[in-house]
Design an enzyme around this catalytic site. Structure first.
Site, PDB file in Angstrom:
ATOM      1  N   GLY A  62     -26.756 -60.019  -9.709  1.00  0.00           N
ATOM      2  CA  GLY A  62     -25.866 -60.223 -10.849  1.00  0.00           C
ATOM      3  C   GLY A  62     -26.223 -61.493 -11.614  1.00  0.00           C
ATOM      4  O   GLY A  62     -26.166 -61.544 -12.833  1.00  0.00           O
ATOM      5  N   ASN A 121     -13.443 -62.965 -10.138  1.00  0.00           N
ATOM      6  CA  ASN A 121     -13.827 -62.739  -8.751  1.00  0.00           C
ATOM      7  C   ASN A 121     -12.904 -63.429  -7.746  1.00  0.00           C
ATOM      8  O   ASN A 121     -12.913 -63.087  -6.577  1.00  0.00           O
ATOM      9  CB  ASN A 121     -15.274 -63.185  -8.500  1.00  0.00           C
ATOM     10  N   SER A 138     -23.652 -55.907  -9.902  1.00  0.00           N
ATOM     11  CA  SER A 138     -24.381 -56.411  -8.735  1.00  0.00           C
ATOM     12  C   SER A 138     -24.222 -55.429  -7.582  1.00  0.00           C
ATOM     13  O   SER A 138     -23.124 -54.913  -7.340  1.00  0.00           O
ATOM     14  CB  SER A 138     -23.804 -57.776  -8.354  1.00  0.00           C
ATOM     15  N   GLY A 139     -25.320 -55.189  -6.847  1.00  0.00           N
ATOM     16  CA  GLY A 139     -25.340 -54.154  -5.817  1.00  0.00           C
ATOM     17  C   GLY A 139     -24.301 -54.314  -4.725  1.00  0.00           C
ATOM     18  O   GLY A 139     -23.589 -53.369  -4.377  1.00  0.00           O
ATOM     19  N   CYS A 178     -20.061 -68.464  -3.507  1.00  0.00           N
ATOM     20  CA  CYS A 178     -21.130 -69.293  -4.068  1.00  0.00           C
ATOM     21  C   CYS A 178     -20.725 -70.751  -4.162  1.00  0.00           C
ATOM     22  O   CYS A 178     -21.564 -71.626  -4.236  1.00  0.00           O
ATOM     23  CB  CYS A 178     -21.515 -68.791  -5.450  1.00  0.00           C
TER      24      CYS A 178
HETATM   25  N1  PLP Z   1     -20.466 -62.624 -11.371  1.00  0.00           N
HETATM   26  C1  PLP Z   1     -19.398 -62.443 -10.585  1.00  0.00           C
HETATM   27  C2  PLP Z   1     -18.062 -62.204 -11.213  1.00  0.00           C
HETATM   28  C3  PLP Z   1     -19.536 -62.444  -9.192  1.00  0.00           C
HETATM   29  O1  PLP Z   1     -18.466 -62.263  -8.419  1.00  0.00           O
HETATM   30  C4  PLP Z   1     -20.831 -62.643  -8.640  1.00  0.00           C
HETATM   31  C5  PLP Z   1     -21.025 -62.676  -7.187  1.00  0.00           C
HETATM   32  O2  PLP Z   1     -20.122 -62.746  -6.411  1.00  0.00           O
HETATM   33  C6  PLP Z   1     -21.911 -62.828  -9.516  1.00  0.00           C
HETATM   34  C7  PLP Z   1     -21.692 -62.816 -10.870  1.00  0.00           C
HETATM   35  C8  PLP Z   1     -23.286 -63.062  -9.009  1.00  0.00           C
HETATM   36  O3  PLP Z   1     -23.824 -61.901  -8.444  1.00  0.00           O
HETATM   37  P1  PLP Z   1     -25.056 -62.032  -7.442  1.00  0.00           P
HETATM   38  O4  PLP Z   1     -24.528 -62.677  -6.212  1.00  0.00           O
HETATM   39  O5  PLP Z   1     -25.532 -60.627  -7.239  1.00  0.00           O
HETATM   40  O6  PLP Z   1     -26.078 -62.876  -8.107  1.00  0.00           O
END
Ligand code: PLP
Length: 380
Positions: free
Chosen positions: A50, A129, A177-178, A303
């Site tokens: 993502g 999220n 995102s997968g 993250c």
């Molecule tokens: N955007 C949102 C709202 C997310 O929750 C996340 C991951 O949790 C991402 C972007 C990033 O996705 P990825 O971890 O696949 O890079």
């Protein structure tokens, strides 16, 4: 995935017939992802995650309109968008970060007021999220169109939980995102509306119709396609079941444990997410104890966890200090069972009681808490 890591390990861009077999599988996956989004197969670009999709979309939108230097986004985006915007500010772009209210919602008047003829891009997530709060995407997209701005939507949390149809949408660029749809981690896709000017983030070969250089992760693509197909098949049923179990979990916690609140709008929310504030204790401590019972939850986003900084999303909502530090997110999936929810309800009250007994801040009267709240307000 397994056959594409062992038997069919060929490069799908090669001319030989073995490569051709793999090409068919990649095409099927592209159809499956396109179908979940109501898009055309030519509009899907496979990415590594993502974060890559968000970066590619935002950079492409800016490169397509070199004379415009303004971006509109929100204070509660994922770091994949927020940190890129901060970097872009250093490169001379102006960024408006839209605020949210105490329930995590945007003010459409503020969106409207932020737009100018210089706005190249509006980048707003579909659903948050951390709280699951869903934004009025099509209304925002309509406003972006009126100012000739491109509209990017980070739909990583919404895909598979909210029905999407790009044919009738105002979205120009959408990211998924997968691993949020039971696909593999390290896999994602970017939807690029046909006709949108696009320059690749990864410059290289002609893969993905010249929109992303680099040999494709065939096994990951095949798996993402399957995950998309299953997400589409189960969408309606999943939503009903997840919501029912989420509400049961939420009600159970609120009814049995004092000083608990749900963070975020009660209804304008994803069906599977609940962010609960347990006042006067630390979210990290709750997580550690939950883990001992095999219960996985999170504080902030995965993250940013580990930073011990309170969540930027909950701070943007202006939540009091006592709630900010003791908030955790439970996310359910189509595989979550009633028995699992009951187990959480059985275990959580004891954990909270234990932690509160150790906490010196067990009431809002605690002078220290008030001082902290004051210092947070002034530092904001
Ligand atoms: N955007 C949102 C709202 C997310 O929750 C996340 C991951 O949790 C991402 C972007 C990033 O996705 P990825 O971890 O696949 O890079």
């Amino acid at each position: 995935m397994l056959p594409y890591l062992s038997q069919y390990y060929f490069n799908h861009s090669s001319m030989h017939s073995f490569g051709g077999q793999v090409s068919k599988a990649v095409k099927t996956a592209r159809k499956q992802v396109a179908s979940l989004l109501g898009a055309d197969i030519s509009e899907i670009v496979f990415t590594s995650c993502g974060t890559e999709g968000d970066n590619a979309a935002i950079r492409a939108a800016l490169l397509a309109q070199p004379n415009k230097r303004h971006i509109v986004t929100t204070e509660v985006e994922h770091p994949a968008v927020l940190n890129l915007c901060k970097q872009l500010e250093k490169q001379g772009y102006t960024v408006t970060y839209l605020s949210v209210n105490g329930q995590g919602q945007l003010d459409l008047d503020e969106v409207q007021a932020s737009l100018t003829g210089n706005t190249a891009l509006v980048s707003v997530m579909y659903a948050n999220n951390e709280t699951g709060v869903v934004f009025p995407i099509e209304q925002i997209g309509q406003m972006a169109k009126e100012y000739g701005a491109l509209f990017h939507v980070d739909a990583v949390q919404a895909v598979g939980k909210i029905p999407l149809n790009m044919k009738t949408s105002t979205i120009d660029l959408l990211v998924l995102s997968g691993h949020k749809i039971h696909g593999p981690k390290g896999m994602g896709a970017l939807y690029v509306r046909r006709g949108t000017k696009f320059r690749p983030l990864l410059v290289g070969g002609h893969q993905e119709r010249g929109r992303r250089g680099g040999t494709e992760n065939v096994a990951g693509i095949v798996a993402l396609g399957k995950a998309a197909e299953l997400a589409q098949q189960h969408l309606v049923h999943n939503v009903e079941q997840e919501k029912r179990l989420r509400d049961r979990l939420e009600r159970g916690i609120l009814e049995t444990i004092a000083d608990t609140v749900v963070n975020g709008h009660p209804t304008e929310r994803l069906p599977n997410t609940t962010n609960i504030g347990f006042k006067y204790i630390e979210g990290e401590a709750i997580l550690l104890l939950l883990d001992r019972y095999g219960i996985c939850a999170s504080s902030g986003s995965a993250c940013t966890s580990g930073s011990l900084e309170p969540s930027h999303v909950l701070r943007a909502m202006g939540l009091p200090y006592s709630v900010l530090h003791g908030s955790i997110r439970f996310s359910l999936s189509r595989y979550t069972t009633e028995a699992e929810v009951d187990r959480v309800l059985e275990v959580v009250p004891g954990i909270i009681e234990r932690l509160r007994a150790l906490s010196p801040f067990n009431s809002d009267e605690a002078g220290w808490l008030q001082e902290q709240e004051q210092s947070l307000v002034t530092s904001n």
